[in-house]
Enzyme design. Structure first.
Site, mmCIF file in Angstrom:
data_model
loop_
_atom_site.group_PDB
_atom_site.id
_atom_site.type_symbol
_atom_site.label_atom_id
_atom_site.label_comp_id
_atom_site.label_asym_id
_atom_site.label_seq_id
_atom_site.Cartn_x
_atom_site.Cartn_y
_atom_site.Cartn_z
ATOM 1 N N THR A 276 -64.025 -86.865 -79.637
ATOM 2 C CA THR A 276 -63.617 -85.794 -78.729
ATOM 3 C C THR A 276 -64.437 -84.550 -79.006
ATOM 4 O O THR A 276 -64.937 -84.337 -80.121
ATOM 5 C CB THR A 276 -62.132 -85.433 -78.893
ATOM 6 O OG1 THR A 276 -61.945 -84.691 -80.111
ATOM 7 C CG2 THR A 276 -61.252 -86.660 -78.888
ATOM 8 N N ASP A 277 -64.590 -83.712 -78.008
ATOM 9 C CA ASP A 277 -65.026 -82.343 -78.249
ATOM 10 C C ASP A 277 -63.857 -81.648 -78.956
ATOM 11 O O ASP A 277 -62.762 -82.206 -79.094
ATOM 12 C CB ASP A 277 -65.384 -81.661 -76.937
ATOM 13 C CG ASP A 277 -66.444 -80.560 -77.110
ATOM 14 O OD1 ASP A 277 -66.585 -80.052 -78.239
ATOM 15 O OD2 ASP A 277 -67.106 -80.219 -76.120
ATOM 16 N N CYS A 278 -64.069 -80.432 -79.418
ATOM 17 C CA CYS A 278 -63.032 -79.784 -80.224
ATOM 18 C C CYS A 278 -61.730 -79.647 -79.437
ATOM 19 O O CYS A 278 -61.720 -79.157 -78.308
ATOM 20 C CB CYS A 278 -63.498 -78.414 -80.698
ATOM 21 S SG CYS A 278 -62.259 -77.575 -81.708
#
Length: 556
Positions: A276-278
């Site tokens: 995932t992105d943050c």
């Protein structure tokens, strides 16, 4: 699981997985960040007790390559002492304007500058050099390349991080880049699946929507990611973006099983790590909550959850995943699938079987920032300088006293993180013997300095003007000053020091060039080209209206 007394971790992912507790498995699925440049007791506890699978570095964690190597070694030692597999040590080292380590290394140009230079071999070389230097510091996973097709001039967060607007070119340059990193022993991450290039909203701040139909997405957004998969990219980072054509419910890709499992896994056949992105970005945190969304992302098919900042959220996410298993919302078998992939990548990148030993990160630092590596960066940077418009006899600059105004880089989005104070374009020109009146102005403060700058420009001793803009499309006072300076009738050249789209908001400018970034190396390359010491060889990776299509570039 306790690996401390087994002579290392062993290198068999299935054997390691079989010996893992539920807590071990949950921890392996977390990638966490922290403040500071040394290992603290809290971080040690997160590694040893939380059993986390990886760490992400930001500029806040970096002082020098030597310090990074020591920090990496201490983190890996904490994992070993905690009886868990060695850590992924990750970073955003894209090059150009998005880089966490800038001193003591050969900082490579960013994606758009590399594309402007025009060689896929350069893309490979830049990544291979950068990857070797990261590996010397014990960093084994990089969040690059950016494989977003930037075809939206109003995109506030991708821009020059992209290889441009042409899907095949982005795919080819991205593929060369991921090969370079992975050949250097560093896992590459193609981002931001399935494409963040055609948005006018920064997902750090809100949830963007991309409304295109599936046919258009196949032709544009998905093409680079398909090639990345074919080239064997180790990891793919999901975008916090809603694509109605892909997901019937209003869910960002990161939380969409239809996209992560149905499209990426089953249809496109990706077998690597889905990262995932943050999860603290507002597109997620403000709409779903970081902790709840962490569980949702695993349900959707993500293998690793990135929580970059707050320890309370990291620990809460670990607890929430545990509750989800206890309540039957997630099965332990579902976690096994992801953890097996994560361990397989650690084995592939040499982290298992003793490859992640704490002391190993201290070897090889002598190859950071070598003359040969710096030469690669210089060669690419000089080839990237692009002359877009040349409608007045200004270049090469004459040996006249020159007013040089530089818009200083500013943190426009969280991905920029921070910029150290840097010299302006005037400093670079002065090094080559040009007499300069050098002014460096914060990019968003041009309005308050404009009257003063116009007065200086009008002075009799000023024979010519150079203006370095920085995202003038988002800072209208820069464009307004450029137009006002042009009316003085003095020779003037404008150089875009980040997004080349600045020309679109200053149509009266007669001489315009782009270098795609304002790092010191780019300023040096711009100075050489403006003075005629090197030729303009770059070609636009994006279109600036119908007169200046992608591929356009001039020479003197």
């Amino acid at each position: 699981m306790d690996l401390r007394n087994t002579g290392g971790t062993g290198d068999d992912p299935d054997a390691i997985l079989a010996d893992m507790s539920l807590a071990d498995k949950i921890g392996q699925m977390l990638m966490c960040g922290f403040e500071g440049t040394v290992l603290t007791d809290k971080v040690r506890e997160l590694v040893a007790t939380g059993k986390i699978g990886g760490i992400i570095y930001f500029a806040r964690n970096v002082e020098s390559p030597e310090q990074v190597a020591r920090l990496t070694a201490s983190l890996q030692r904490a994992a070993l002492e905690g009886g868990t597999p060695p850590l992924f040590i990750s970073i955003d080292q894209e090059g150009g304007m998005v880089a966490r380590i800038t001193e003591g290394v050969a900082l490579m140009p960013g994606g758009m500058a590399i594309a402007a230079a025009g060689s896929e071999a350069d893309a490979y070389d830049a990544a291979f050099v950068s990857g070797n230097e990261l590996a010397a510091m014990g960093i084994n996973l990089n969040y690059a390349p950016v494989m977003d097709v930037n075809n939206n001039a109003d995109n506030p967060v991708i821009g020059v991080r992209s290889f441009g607007e042409l899907p095949q070119r982005v795919a080819d340059f991205g593929a060369a880049t991921l090969r370079g990193f992975q050949d250097a022993g560093v896992a590459a991450t193609a981002k931001h699946f399935p494409g963040h290039g055609d948005t006018a909203v920064d997902s750090h701040l809100d949830l963007p929507t991309v409304p295109h139909d599936r046919i258009r997405m196949e032709q544009v957004e998905l093409m680079p990611f398909r090639l990345a998969i074919a080239e064997g990219v180790d990891a793919m980072m999901s975008a916090h973006i809603y694509f109605p054509a892909l997901e019937p419910e209003k869910l960002p890709v990161t939380l969409s099983k239809t996209v992560l499992t149905g499209l990426l896994r089953e249809e496109l056949g990706f077998e690597g790590i889905i990262m995932t992105d943050c999860m603290e970005m507002n597109a997620i945190a403000e709409h779903y909550g970081t902790v709840e969304a962490s569980v949702m992302a695993i349900e959707a098919g993500a293998d690793m959850i990135l929580i970059s900042h707050r320890a309370d959220r990291q620990l809460a996410a670990i607890a929430a995943i545990g509750r989800a298993v206890a309540e039957g919302r997630l099965s332990e078998a579902r976690l096994d699938v992801s953890v097996r992939r994560l361990l397989a990548l650690k084995a592939k990148r040499g982290l298992l079987g003793g490859g992640g030993a704490a002391g190993q990160a201290l070897s090889g630092l002598a190859r950071c920032g070598t003359a040969a590596h710096l030469e690669v960066a210089r060669r690419i940077s000089e080839a990237s300088v692009t002359l877009v418009r040349n409608d007045a006899p200004v270049l090469p600059l004459r040996r006249l006293r020159t007013l040089v105004i530089t818009a200083a880089p500013m943190v426009a989005t969280q991905v920029d993180e921070s910029f150290a104070p840097a010299p302006g374009l005037g400093t670079a020109l002065s090094k080559h013997g040009l007499a300069c009146e050098d002014r460096v102005i914060p990019s968003d403060q041009f309005a308050q300095y404009s009257a003063e700058l116009l007065a200086v420009a009008a002075a009799e001793e000023i024979g010519q003007i150079v203006l370095g803009t920085y995202n003038a499309r988002f800072n209208p006072a820069q464009a307004k000053l450029a137009e006002a300076l042009q009316t003085l009738g003095k020779p003037m050249a404008v150089v875009a020091l980040r997004n080349p789209y600045d020309l679109l908001v200053m149509p009266g400018v007669q001489v315009y060039a782009a270098v795609y970034e304002s790092r010191p190396l780019a300023l040096e390359s711009a100075a050489k080209a403006l003075l005629g010491e090197i030729p303009f060889r770059g070609r636009l990776p994006v279109s600036l209206g119908s007169d200046y299509p992608a591929g356009w570039g001039m020479s003197l």
